[in-house]
Scaffold this active site. Structure first.
Site, PDB file in Angstrom:
ATOM      1  N   TYR A  32       0.852  -1.206   0.000  1.00  0.00           N
ATOM      2  CA  TYR A  32       0.000   0.000   0.000  1.00  0.00           C
ATOM      3  C   TYR A  32       0.882   1.249   0.000  1.00  0.00           C
ATOM      4  O   TYR A  32       1.166   1.823   1.067  1.00  0.00           O
ATOM      5  CB  TYR A  32      -0.892   0.020   1.241  1.00  0.00           C
ATOM      6  N   TRP A  80      -4.002   6.035   2.832  1.00  0.00           N
ATOM      7  CA  TRP A  80      -5.363   5.501   2.945  1.00  0.00           C
ATOM      8  C   TRP A  80      -6.090   6.244   4.062  1.00  0.00           C
ATOM      9  O   TRP A  80      -5.491   6.551   5.103  1.00  0.00           O
ATOM     10  CB  TRP A  80      -5.337   3.998   3.255  1.00  0.00           C
ATOM     11  N   ASN A  81      -7.359   6.469   3.822  1.00  0.00           N
ATOM     12  CA  ASN A  81      -8.175   7.316   4.677  1.00  0.00           C
ATOM     13  C   ASN A  81      -8.243   6.857   6.144  1.00  0.00           C
ATOM     14  O   ASN A  81      -7.744   7.543   7.047  1.00  0.00           O
ATOM     15  CB  ASN A  81      -9.570   7.361   4.029  1.00  0.00           C
ATOM     16  N   ASP A 114     -12.932  -5.556   2.584  1.00  0.00           N
ATOM     17  CA  ASP A 114     -13.082  -5.781   1.142  1.00  0.00           C
ATOM     18  C   ASP A 114     -13.806  -7.074   0.749  1.00  0.00           C
ATOM     19  O   ASP A 114     -14.688  -7.059  -0.087  1.00  0.00           O
ATOM     20  CB  ASP A 114     -11.709  -5.810   0.465  1.00  0.00           C
ATOM     21  N   TYR A 161      -7.846 -12.346   4.636  1.00  0.00           N
ATOM     22  CA  TYR A 161      -8.256 -10.940   4.731  1.00  0.00           C
ATOM     23  C   TYR A 161      -9.425 -10.741   5.691  1.00  0.00           C
ATOM     24  O   TYR A 161      -9.244 -10.852   6.878  1.00  0.00           O
ATOM     25  CB  TYR A 161      -8.564 -10.462   3.317  1.00  0.00           C
ATOM     26  N   TRP A 162     -10.636 -10.532   5.211  1.00  0.00           N
ATOM     27  CA  TRP A 162     -11.752 -10.243   6.122  1.00  0.00           C
ATOM     28  C   TRP A 162     -12.714 -11.416   6.262  1.00  0.00           C
ATOM     29  O   TRP A 162     -13.845 -11.248   6.675  1.00  0.00           O
ATOM     30  CB  TRP A 162     -12.491  -8.991   5.662  1.00  0.00           C
ATOM     31  N   GLU A 169      -0.383  -7.154   9.309  1.00  0.00           N
ATOM     32  CA  GLU A 169      -1.616  -6.483   8.877  1.00  0.00           C
ATOM     33  C   GLU A 169      -2.816  -7.119   9.585  1.00  0.00           C
ATOM     34  O   GLU A 169      -3.701  -6.427  10.072  1.00  0.00           O
ATOM     35  CB  GLU A 169      -1.754  -6.611   7.347  1.00  0.00           C
TER      36      GLU A 169
HETATM   37  C1  DGY Z   1      -6.692  -2.966  -1.309  1.00  0.00           C
HETATM   38  O1  DGY Z   1      -6.135  -2.550  -2.322  1.00  0.00           O
HETATM   39  O2  DGY Z   1      -6.570  -4.101  -0.866  1.00  0.00           O
HETATM   40  C2  DGY Z   1      -7.485  -2.031  -0.514  1.00  0.00           C
HETATM   41  O3  DGY Z   1      -8.081  -2.639   0.577  1.00  0.00           O
HETATM   42  C3  DGY Z   1      -8.487  -1.300  -1.326  1.00  0.00           C
HETATM   43  O4  DGY Z   1      -8.579  -0.097  -0.711  1.00  0.00           O
END
Ligand code: DGY
Length: 425
Positions: free
Chosen positions: A29, A33-34, A163, A348-349, A392
């Site tokens: 990344y 990011w916000n 996501d 991830y989620w 992460e």
């Molecule tokens: C990503 O690229 O994985 C982000 O979560 C999108 O913002």
């Protein structure tokens, strides 16, 4: 021991610091990011208040005219991320994405103001941010709740930050995959593919981006034009909490109009939350606005909802539900119920534990007098750090680190937890 952890965490924040903003981690990344920024500012605020304010200030320098604050600010050119500015095509001077993210900035700014030792700086910064954060909050209710229900919808899974949650699986069937321009994912060069969303999900993410781009990123049109309109209880709780905190901040700054409006937005949202409650599970659920039905998916979204002011009985039920999850996994709080068929502890989620969500759930539980469970969650955060470093996210069964490493907001949460919650590390 806790001093040593704090030093390690600071080192990560410094390493990912690009001067006026932080990247979530090197490689995976490479931009701002916000919600990463807002939560990372909390970490900075314990050792460099000026730098903490700059993080949020930089984010709001890229606020759109309509009030939206974009989810990514592409400060520098970097080929290592997809989708980059050319795919978004939003036309901003410094390119940004065209969607938003959980509005934690109001909460963070308010907390930073409360504990500031440099009150002059804090007052100056908070005064400048106040109307901007308020404009963003109002934007949500205008553009993401056009019928005035009190609850705002996401129009893209990336807006939730979660996501590839199981919550979106059925709704995603409605998002086509035809006419998507060929693309190459970059995330898989930086992280294990088993920890990331699937190619099929990426096709749908990009279909939505192309659809919104074809509408000129006009937020008056996007909500109704999206086949993905989902009300997420965790996201709404973050908005409600930020509105409520902003009201208090506005009072302190003698901005009575913003205070009154913020209070009214928070209570409008709060009153509508009951429609998302599920007694059987003892948690809130997402709502598929297009189909007009609750999404029967036992994810962390409905537990994160406790971050906003929550009725006592519901906070107690959420604490019990988390207690029940603890019987079935080693580390709290899994992002999906381990007994569900879709659970995947590393992806991830769809199962992993995230420290930022743990922090917000623990904070909400603590405020609702569910102190023992709040404490257990914070202890689990520190156990994960000891065993697996500043990842992460983490597998809730084994504690194994997943996704990116040396993660800014994970480090920020460690500082925040150790500095504010008196937990022995
Ligand atoms: C990503 O690229 O994985 C982000 O979560 C999108 O913002």
């Amino acid at each position: 021991m806790s001093d040593h952890l704090i030093e390690q965490a600071k080192e990560i924040l410094r390493r990912n610091d690009r001067g006026a903003y932080s990247v979530p981690t090197h490689g995976l990344y490479p931009f701002q990011w916000n919600w990463d920024s807002a939560l990372s500012a909390l970490g900075f605020s314990h050792f460099d208040e000026a730098r903490a304010w700059t993080e949020i200030q930089t984010l709001f320098e890229h606020q759109w005219e309509d009030g939206m604050v974009p989810h990514i600010i592409f400060h520098e050119h970097d080929e290592g991320y997809f989708p980059g500015p050319d795919i978004w095509g939003t036309g901003a001077a410094v390119p940004t994405s065209g969607i938003t993210q959980p509005p934690v900035a109001g909460f963070a700014a308010s907390k930073m103001f409360d504990r500031a030792s440099d009150t002059e700086l804090a007052t100056k910064q908070a005064r400048a941010l106040l109307p901007r954060i308020h404009a963003w909050h109002k934007w949500f209710f205008e553009c993401r709740d056009p019928k005035g229900t009190g609850l705002v919808a996401l129009i893209h899974p990336w807006e939730s930050g979660r996501d590839n949650s199981v919550d979106w699986d059925d709704v995603f069937e409605r998002v086509p995959t035809d006419d998507v321009q060929p693309f190459q994912r970059r995330d898989l060069q930086h992280a294990d593919p088993d920890h990331r969303p699937t190619d099929e999900q990426y096709l749908r993410y990009i279909w939505l981006v192309q659809r919104f781009r074809s509408l000129g990123w006009d937020n008056v049109k996007l909500h109704d034009a999206s086949p993905f309109q989902v009300v997420d209880p965790g996201f709404n709780a973050i908005l409600q909490r930020s509105c409520a905190e902003l009201a208090v901040l506005a009072d302190r700054l003698n901005e009575s109009e913003i205070a009154a409006e913020s209070r009214s937005l928070a209570s409008k949202g709060r009153a509508a939350m009951d429609t998302l409650w599920n007694d059987k599970l003892g948690q809130y659920l997402c709502f598929d606005r297009t189909a007009g039905k609750l999404i029967d998916s036992p994810s962390i979204a409905g537990l994160l909802a406790v971050f906003a002011d929550t009725p006592e009985d519901k906070a107690k039920a959420i604490a019990q539900r988390i207690g029940d999850l603890s019987e079935r996994c080693e580390y709290l709080v899994p992002s999906h119920d381990p007994d569900a068929a879709e659970f995947d502890g590393r992806r991830y989620w769809r199962g992993p534990v995230w420290l930022i969500v743990n922090y917000m759930i623990a904070d909400g539980l603590y405020n609702a007098s569910q102190v023992a469970m709040a404490d257990r969650i914070r202890q689990d955060c520190l156990r994960l750090i000891h065993e697996s470093g500043f990842a992460e996210y983490y597998d809730p069964t084994t504690g194994a680190p997943c996704g990116g490493t040396q993660f800014t907001w994970t480090a920020a949460m460690v500082i925040e937890i150790l500095k504010t919650q008196q937990i022995a590390a």
